[in-house]
Design a protein around this motif. Structure first.
Motif, PDB file in Angstrom:
ATOM      1  N   THR A 456      76.812  21.945 -43.553  1.00 14.48           N
ATOM      2  CA  THR A 456      76.329  23.263 -43.946  1.00 14.48           C
ATOM      3  C   THR A 456      75.380  23.091 -45.120  1.00 14.48           C
ATOM      4  O   THR A 456      75.438  22.074 -45.825  1.00 14.48           O
ATOM      5  N   MET A 457      74.505  24.081 -45.328  1.00 18.82           N
ATOM      6  CA  MET A 457      73.438  23.958 -46.313  1.00 18.82           C
ATOM      7  C   MET A 457      73.558  25.045 -47.381  1.00 18.82           C
ATOM      8  O   MET A 457      73.967  26.177 -47.101  1.00 18.82           O
ATOM      9  N   SER A 458      73.196  24.681 -48.615  1.00 18.60           N
ATOM     10  CA  SER A 458      73.199  25.624 -49.727  1.00 18.60           C
ATOM     11  C   SER A 458      72.128  26.694 -49.528  1.00 18.60           C
ATOM     12  O   SER A 458      71.161  26.486 -48.776  1.00 18.60           O
ATOM     13  N   PRO A 459      72.256  27.855 -50.179  1.00 18.94           N
ATOM     14  CA  PRO A 459      71.281  28.927 -49.956  1.00 18.94           C
ATOM     15  C   PRO A 459      69.858  28.570 -50.375  1.00 18.94           C
ATOM     16  O   PRO A 459      68.900  29.115 -49.819  1.00 18.94           O
ATOM     17  N   ASP A 460      69.691  27.667 -51.341  1.00 20.06           N
ATOM     18  CA  ASP A 460      68.344  27.272 -51.738  1.00 20.06           C
ATOM     19  C   ASP A 460      67.777  26.168 -50.868  1.00 20.06           C
ATOM     20  O   ASP A 460      66.627  25.769 -51.043  1.00 20.06           O
ATOM     21  N   GLY A 461      68.552  25.668 -49.903  1.00 19.11           N
ATOM     22  CA  GLY A 461      68.073  24.656 -48.964  1.00 19.11           C
ATOM     23  C   GLY A 461      67.968  23.267 -49.538  1.00 19.11           C
ATOM     24  O   GLY A 461      67.442  22.367 -48.859  1.00 19.11           O
ATOM     25  N   ALA A 462      68.462  23.028 -50.757  1.00 15.22           N
ATOM     26  CA  ALA A 462      68.309  21.722 -51.395  1.00 15.22           C
ATOM     27  C   ALA A 462      69.490  20.792 -51.146  1.00 15.22           C
ATOM     28  O   ALA A 462      69.328  19.577 -51.126  1.00 15.22           O
ATOM     29  N   LYS A 487      60.625  28.478 -57.388  1.00 10.82           N
ATOM     30  CA  LYS A 487      60.554  29.788 -58.020  1.00 10.82           C
ATOM     31  C   LYS A 487      59.934  30.823 -57.091  1.00 10.82           C
ATOM     32  O   LYS A 487      60.387  31.975 -57.017  1.00 10.82           O
ATOM     33  N   GLU A 488      58.882  30.421 -56.353  1.00  9.59           N
ATOM     34  CA  GLU A 488      58.250  31.350 -55.424  1.00  9.59           C
ATOM     35  C   GLU A 488      59.215  31.769 -54.322  1.00  9.59           C
ATOM     36  O   GLU A 488      59.262  32.938 -53.923  1.00  9.59           O
ATOM     37  N   LYS A 489      60.009  30.834 -53.834  1.00 13.52           N
ATOM     38  CA  LYS A 489      60.965  31.149 -52.782  1.00 13.52           C
ATOM     39  C   LYS A 489      62.065  32.075 -53.288  1.00 13.52           C
ATOM     40  O   LYS A 489      62.500  32.998 -52.591  1.00 13.52           O
ATOM     41  N   GLN A 490      62.523  31.865 -54.520  1.00 11.35           N
ATOM     42  CA  GLN A 490      63.562  32.716 -55.081  1.00 11.35           C
ATOM     43  C   GLN A 490      63.070  34.151 -55.260  1.00 11.35           C
ATOM     44  O   GLN A 490      63.810  35.107 -55.019  1.00 11.35           O
ATOM     45  N   LYS A 491      61.812  34.308 -55.661  1.00 13.86           N
ATOM     46  CA  LYS A 491      61.253  35.653 -55.801  1.00 13.86           C
ATOM     47  C   LYS A 491      61.171  36.348 -54.448  1.00 13.86           C
ATOM     48  O   LYS A 491      61.458  37.538 -54.321  1.00 13.86           O
ATOM     49  N   ALA A 492      60.789  35.601 -53.409  1.00 11.92           N
ATOM     50  CA  ALA A 492      60.680  36.191 -52.075  1.00 11.92           C
ATOM     51  C   ALA A 492      62.047  36.603 -51.544  1.00 11.92           C
ATOM     52  O   ALA A 492      62.196  37.665 -50.927  1.00 11.92           O
ATOM     53  N   ASN A 493      63.070  35.798 -51.804  1.00 17.57           N
ATOM     54  CA  ASN A 493      64.410  36.131 -51.313  1.00 17.57           C
ATOM     55  C   ASN A 493      65.015  37.318 -52.063  1.00 17.57           C
ATOM     56  O   ASN A 493      65.743  38.129 -51.480  1.00 17.57           O
ATOM     57  N   SER A 494      64.718  37.435 -53.340  1.00 20.19           N
ATOM     58  CA  SER A 494      65.277  38.543 -54.110  1.00 20.19           C
ATOM     59  C   SER A 494      64.687  39.885 -53.707  1.00 20.19           C
ATOM     60  O   SER A 494      65.297  40.934 -53.934  1.00 20.19           O
ATOM     61  N   ALA A 495      63.495  39.879 -53.099  1.00 20.19           N
ATOM     62  CA  ALA A 495      62.854  41.127 -52.687  1.00 20.19           C
ATOM     63  C   ALA A 495      63.421  41.668 -51.384  1.00 20.19           C
ATOM     64  O   ALA A 495      63.175  42.819 -51.012  1.00 20.19           O
TER      65      ALA A 495
END
Length: 505
Positions: A456-462, A487-495
């Protein structure tokens, strides 16, 4: 008398050839006589400014001048031109070079019409365009290569980068796990799905008859549930997309729904007649696969939750996954089949598979949808098959297949790179990262001493978590992302907002 006249005439000719005593040639002759260069003609003398090139100036056997006595011997060059190299200028296009130099220094700008005329004239006169003969330029922009042109020699004047000249960006992948967690009494069963990682960073782990939650941020461990009967056990877990609800499949054919924040069971859905080994969410529809080979759709918003039954397998459904866009459901079974189901019913009111793949020779538990190509599916076979296959579910074709040389237990696509990772069993119990679409091995991660059961994978994909039969969970930071892109991916997911707007009964 005749002989005397001939010699007199010859001496007269020699007198005519005699240089003027006061001229520059006389001074050169005097210098030559003083230095011992007696009897040589001025044309054959040494230049006072440059070293002599004696290799081709004179022949080894001096020739006699007709009409001269034997005491006066004169050496003459064997070839025209003496010791100088005279190039053949007819092959050097000097006129063309002079024209190009004067044209480069001309500051006047030419109209497009005049340039076209000059190009036509150059082609007619020279057989080529003089602008195209310039490889290196002192000023201005370099020439562009023709459209679609690729040069393996990496020509300097080409602005367009070729595939061979592009820089390969490598990254460091740790060979050791970032963390190791104990997982005592985890069931060593190939057909079960016992771990899942939520969008809220909770890792759910089923250990025999209990489910534990591990908070990756704080390290806190919570026991969510324990089966009432000691002979029952948890056979599958799956988080809803938002991460606030957890679905739990059990060995007594139940599907339970739990609220994580309140740690409370919301409902208990019974429709199967055997253990539920696989679960997958599609918005508010929860699909469950049982040992009987049936797949049930549950609408968790309504009281009558069982809304559809998919009958396409004759043995246990051990792999179940909805595509990211919610259009297709992929199922793998112990009957070696892979079925692709639509999200809606057909004209007859029943669900029928759109595609059925029969190439695997073993049980198919590993099923995973490509995150950037919605119609691409990866599947992996068990011990009798050991192959990973990539499918185009629209055309039904197998895009590629690779022999993994070991049992394939799970597959996960990376959301940060064009890669996927697979977990394996006998004989090396390793994790393998594959490059897509070349299917080349990026690296292997070793450490488990028994077969890998689930990934299984963490929510940030790392980070990838692997559960194995050696009763350990290992966390591998194999898909670490660039900080700026992270950071760009986190902003997109929070929206993004939640899909479910209605409460679960």
């Amino acid at each position: 008398m005749a002989q005397f006249v001939f010699e007199a005439d010859l001496h007269g000719l020699l007198k005519l050839d005699t240089p003027i005593p006061n001229g520059p040639t006389a001074r050169w002759q005097r210098k030559g006589k003083e230095s011992g260069a007696r009897g040589r003609s001025p044309a054959a003398g040494l230049s006072p400014m440059k070293p002599a090139n004696r290799s081709h100036s004179f022949s080894k056997t001096p020739s006699r001048t007709p009409g001269r006595s034997g005491s006066k011997i004169q050496s003459t060059p064997t070839k025209a031109g003496g010791d100088r190299y005279i190039p053949n200028r007819s092959t050097m296009q000097m006129e063309m070079a002079n024209f190009l130099l004067t044209k480069e220094n001309d500051p006047a700008e030419e109209s497009p019409t005049k340039k076209e005329q000059q190009k036509a004239w150059a082609v007619n006169l020279n057989g080529f365009d003089i602008e195209e003969t310039k490889i290196l330029r002192l000023s201005g922009k370099p020439q562009n290569a023709p459209e679609g042109y690729q040069n393996n020699l990496k020509v300097l004047y080409s602005q367009k980068t070729t595939p061979g000249s592009t820089k390969k960006n490598g990254r460091y992948i740790p060979s050791m796990p970032d963390r190791i967690l104990d997982a005592p009494e985890i069931r060593n069963d190939y057909y079960l799905n016992l771990i899942d990682w939520s969008a809220q960073n909770f890792l759910a782990v089923a250990l025999d008859n209990s489910v534990y939650l591990w908070n990756h941020a704080s390290g806190e461990i919570i026991q969510l549930l324990q089966m009432e009967h000691p002979d029952d056990y948890v056979s599958s877990v799956s988080w809803i997309k938002e991460g606030n609800y957890l679905a739990v499949g059990t060995s007594n054919a139940e599907v339970q729904l739990w609220d994580i924040h309140h740690q409370k069971r919301l409902r208990n859905m019974t429709s199967h007649s055997s253990r539920v080994g696989s679960l997958s969410w599609n918005s508010y529809i929860l699909s469950s696969g049982a040992r009987t080979g049936h797949i049930h759709h549950h609408d968790v918003r309504v009281a009558e939750h069982h809304v559809a039954t998919l009958a396409g397998h004759t043995q246990e459904v051990c792999g179940l996954k909805w595509s990211l866009d919610g259009r297709y459901l992929a199922s793998g079974g112990n009957d070696n089949l892979v079925n692709v189901w639509p999200c809606t019913q057909g004209d007859s009111g029943n669900f029928a598979p759109l595609q059925t793949f029969t190439q695997h020779q073993g049980a198919v538990k590993a099923v995973a949808w490509c995150p950037w190509q919605s119609n691409v599916l990866a599947t992996g076979g068990g011990t009798s098959d050991r192959h990973i296959r990539i499918w185009n579910v629209c055309s039904g074709t197998c895009l590629s297949a690779v022999d993994a040389h070991s049992q394939v237990c799970s597959i996960l696509w990376s959301t940060n790179y064009r890669e996927f990772i697979s977990g394996h069993g006998f004989a090396q119990n390793q994790l393998v990262i594959w490059k897509y679409p070349t299917m080349a091995k990026v690296t292997e991660l070793r450490g488990h001493t028994a077969r890998v059961l689930n990934l299984t994978m963490s929510p940030d994909g790392a980070t990838v978590a692997s559960a194995a039969a050696d009763e350990t969970l290992r966390l591998w930071r194999c898909f670490e992302m660039d900080p700026i892109k992270k950071k760009e991916k986190q902003k997109a997911n929070s929206a993004k907002s939640s899909i479910i707007h209605q409460g679960i009964r």
